[in-house]
Design a protein around this motif. Sequence first.
Motif, PDB file in Angstrom:
ATOM      1  N   PHE A  51      28.243  14.159  97.703  1.00 37.79           N
ATOM      2  CA  PHE A  51      28.308  13.626  99.057  1.00 37.79           C
ATOM      3  C   PHE A  51      29.417  12.595  99.179  1.00 37.79           C
ATOM      4  O   PHE A  51      29.703  11.849  98.254  1.00 37.79           O
ATOM      5  N   ILE A  52      30.006  12.550 100.364  1.00 34.16           N
ATOM      6  CA  ILE A  52      31.101  11.636 100.642  1.00 34.16           C
ATOM      7  C   ILE A  52      30.562  10.465 101.458  1.00 34.16           C
ATOM      8  O   ILE A  52      29.826  10.652 102.421  1.00 34.16           O
ATOM      9  N   GLY A  53      30.928   9.265 101.065  1.00 31.88           N
ATOM     10  CA  GLY A  53      30.578   8.070 101.825  1.00 31.88           C
ATOM     11  C   GLY A  53      31.849   7.415 102.333  1.00 31.88           C
ATOM     12  O   GLY A  53      32.926   8.020 102.299  1.00 31.88           O
ATOM     13  N   ARG A  54      31.724   6.192 102.776  1.00 32.10           N
ATOM     14  CA  ARG A  54      32.927   5.498 103.231  1.00 32.10           C
ATOM     15  C   ARG A  54      32.870   4.031 102.849  1.00 32.10           C
ATOM     16  O   ARG A  54      31.805   3.461 102.669  1.00 32.10           O
ATOM     17  N   ASP A  55      34.040   3.462 102.727  1.00 26.74           N
ATOM     18  CA  ASP A  55      34.200   2.037 102.503  1.00 26.74           C
ATOM     19  C   ASP A  55      35.292   1.594 103.459  1.00 26.74           C
ATOM     20  O   ASP A  55      36.472   1.873 103.235  1.00 26.74           O
ATOM     21  N   GLY A  56      34.885   0.959 104.553  1.00 25.92           N
ATOM     22  CA  GLY A  56      35.860   0.622 105.593  1.00 25.92           C
ATOM     23  C   GLY A  56      36.419   1.896 106.194  1.00 25.92           C
ATOM     24  O   GLY A  56      35.681   2.759 106.647  1.00 25.92           O
ATOM     25  N   ASN A  67      40.637  11.534  99.003  1.00 25.19           N
ATOM     26  CA  ASN A  67      41.641  12.084  99.911  1.00 25.19           C
ATOM     27  C   ASN A  67      41.514  13.598  99.887  1.00 25.19           C
ATOM     28  O   ASN A  67      41.182  14.183  98.848  1.00 25.19           O
ATOM     29  N   PHE A  68      41.788  14.243 100.995  1.00 22.40           N
ATOM     30  CA  PHE A  68      41.540  15.679 101.053  1.00 22.40           C
ATOM     31  C   PHE A  68      42.485  16.389 102.005  1.00 22.40           C
ATOM     32  O   PHE A  68      43.125  15.774 102.863  1.00 22.40           O
ATOM     33  N   VAL A  69      42.548  17.691 101.820  1.00 19.53           N
ATOM     34  CA  VAL A  69      43.192  18.592 102.771  1.00 19.53           C
ATOM     35  C   VAL A  69      42.063  19.436 103.345  1.00 19.53           C
ATOM     36  O   VAL A  69      41.291  20.042 102.596  1.00 19.53           O
ATOM     37  N   ALA A  91      41.102  29.181 100.127  1.00 20.25           N
ATOM     38  CA  ALA A  91      41.169  27.740 100.406  1.00 20.25           C
ATOM     39  C   ALA A  91      41.372  26.961  99.105  1.00 20.25           C
ATOM     40  O   ALA A  91      42.235  26.081  99.027  1.00 20.25           O
ATOM     41  N   LYS A  92      40.597  27.317  98.091  1.00 21.06           N
ATOM     42  CA  LYS A  92      40.721  26.626  96.800  1.00 21.06           C
ATOM     43  C   LYS A  92      42.119  26.801  96.219  1.00 21.06           C
ATOM     44  O   LYS A  92      42.735  25.836  95.746  1.00 21.06           O
ATOM     45  N   GLU A  93      42.630  28.017  96.269  1.00 25.77           N
ATOM     46  CA  GLU A  93      43.960  28.297  95.720  1.00 25.77           C
ATOM     47  C   GLU A  93      45.049  27.512  96.439  1.00 25.77           C
ATOM     48  O   GLU A  93      46.106  27.234  95.865  1.00 25.77           O
ATOM     49  N   ALA A 134      30.909  27.603  98.340  1.00 18.35           N
ATOM     50  CA  ALA A 134      31.731  26.391  98.462  1.00 18.35           C
ATOM     51  C   ALA A 134      31.545  25.494  97.248  1.00 18.35           C
ATOM     52  O   ALA A 134      32.510  24.940  96.718  1.00 18.35           O
ATOM     53  N   GLU A 135      30.295  25.357  96.794  1.00 20.52           N
ATOM     54  CA  GLU A 135      30.024  24.518  95.627  1.00 20.52           C
ATOM     55  C   GLU A 135      30.749  25.060  94.392  1.00 20.52           C
ATOM     56  O   GLU A 135      31.337  24.301  93.630  1.00 20.52           O
ATOM     57  N   LYS A 136      30.729  26.379  94.222  1.00 21.74           N
ATOM     58  CA  LYS A 136      31.426  26.981  93.076  1.00 21.74           C
ATOM     59  C   LYS A 136      32.924  26.736  93.128  1.00 21.74           C
ATOM     60  O   LYS A 136      33.588  26.682  92.099  1.00 21.74           O
ATOM     61  N   ASN A 137      33.460  26.608  94.334  1.00 18.54           N
ATOM     62  CA  ASN A 137      34.900  26.398  94.503  1.00 18.54           C
ATOM     63  C   ASN A 137      35.260  24.928  94.706  1.00 18.54           C
ATOM     64  O   ASN A 137      36.391  24.605  95.027  1.00 18.54           O
ATOM     65  N   ASN A 138      34.263  24.036  94.503  1.00 19.49           N
ATOM     66  CA  ASN A 138      34.473  22.593  94.640  1.00 19.49           C
ATOM     67  C   ASN A 138      35.027  22.227  96.021  1.00 19.49           C
ATOM     68  O   ASN A 138      35.949  21.426  96.146  1.00 19.49           O
ATOM     69  N   ILE A 139      34.441  22.850  97.040  1.00 21.78           N
ATOM     70  CA  ILE A 139      34.844  22.599  98.421  1.00 21.78           C
ATOM     71  C   ILE A 139      33.692  21.903  99.138  1.00 21.78           C
ATOM     72  O   ILE A 139      32.547  22.344  99.064  1.00 21.78           O
ATOM     73  N   HIS A 140      34.006  20.827  99.826  1.00 20.41           N
ATOM     74  CA  HIS A 140      33.024  20.114 100.639  1.00 20.41           C
ATOM     75  C   HIS A 140      32.966  20.756 102.020  1.00 20.41           C
ATOM     76  O   HIS A 140      33.969  21.266 102.523  1.00 20.41           O
TER      77      HIS A 140
END
Length: 197
Positions: A51-56, A67-69, A91-93, A134-140
């Motif tokens: 899971f992704i959180g935030r700080d500021g 950071n992400f695309v 997407a992963k590639e 998505a989990e297998k491809n490390n995609i959120h």
Amino acid sequence: IVMANGDVGDEIYNKMIKEKNPNFEKNYQLKDRGEFTNIYERVAGINVSKFIGRDGSKFIRDGKEFNFVGVNSYDLAYRSKPEIDLTLTSAKENGITVIRLWAFGEGIPNGFQPNQGMYSKEKLDKLSYIVSVAEKNNIHLVITFANYWKEYGGIDQDLIWNGQKGELTQKIKDSYFTNNTSKDRYRKYVDTVINFD
């Protein structure tokens, strides 16, 4: 999580304890029982790194800046499994690590909720499949549960289910966010998606 000890009208207590929320019971354990409050902590071993959180203004994952695309593949759940596989592996590639998609469709035959209160097992199965691939491809995933616009039903259809007739003006559409029937229907739908096996 800190909540009241006992049924004294505390909303968190009602939702998590009184209504025996299965996700809460699975993921949290009582750490300290006080005279007026209880403290619950996350069960050891629960992987929060997914899971992704935030700080500021920064996104955080595993204590580090994330950071992400990302891309919008809104209709992914309306595609075939081979198309889903192709989209996610492609997407992963190409270095994409976040995909936004729709998990709604109210009042349409092949939607997530073809009729009021009726959920499509086929669509929920498809969404489970997407999450797995998505989990297998490390995609959120950013999963959208409702649509402000009329496409695929959206809140327009919800308001119609509430008995709204005629033109849906801006004021009427905005009433969706304060209407208790709409809010309950939305919560029930999200709960169904989250707890679907």
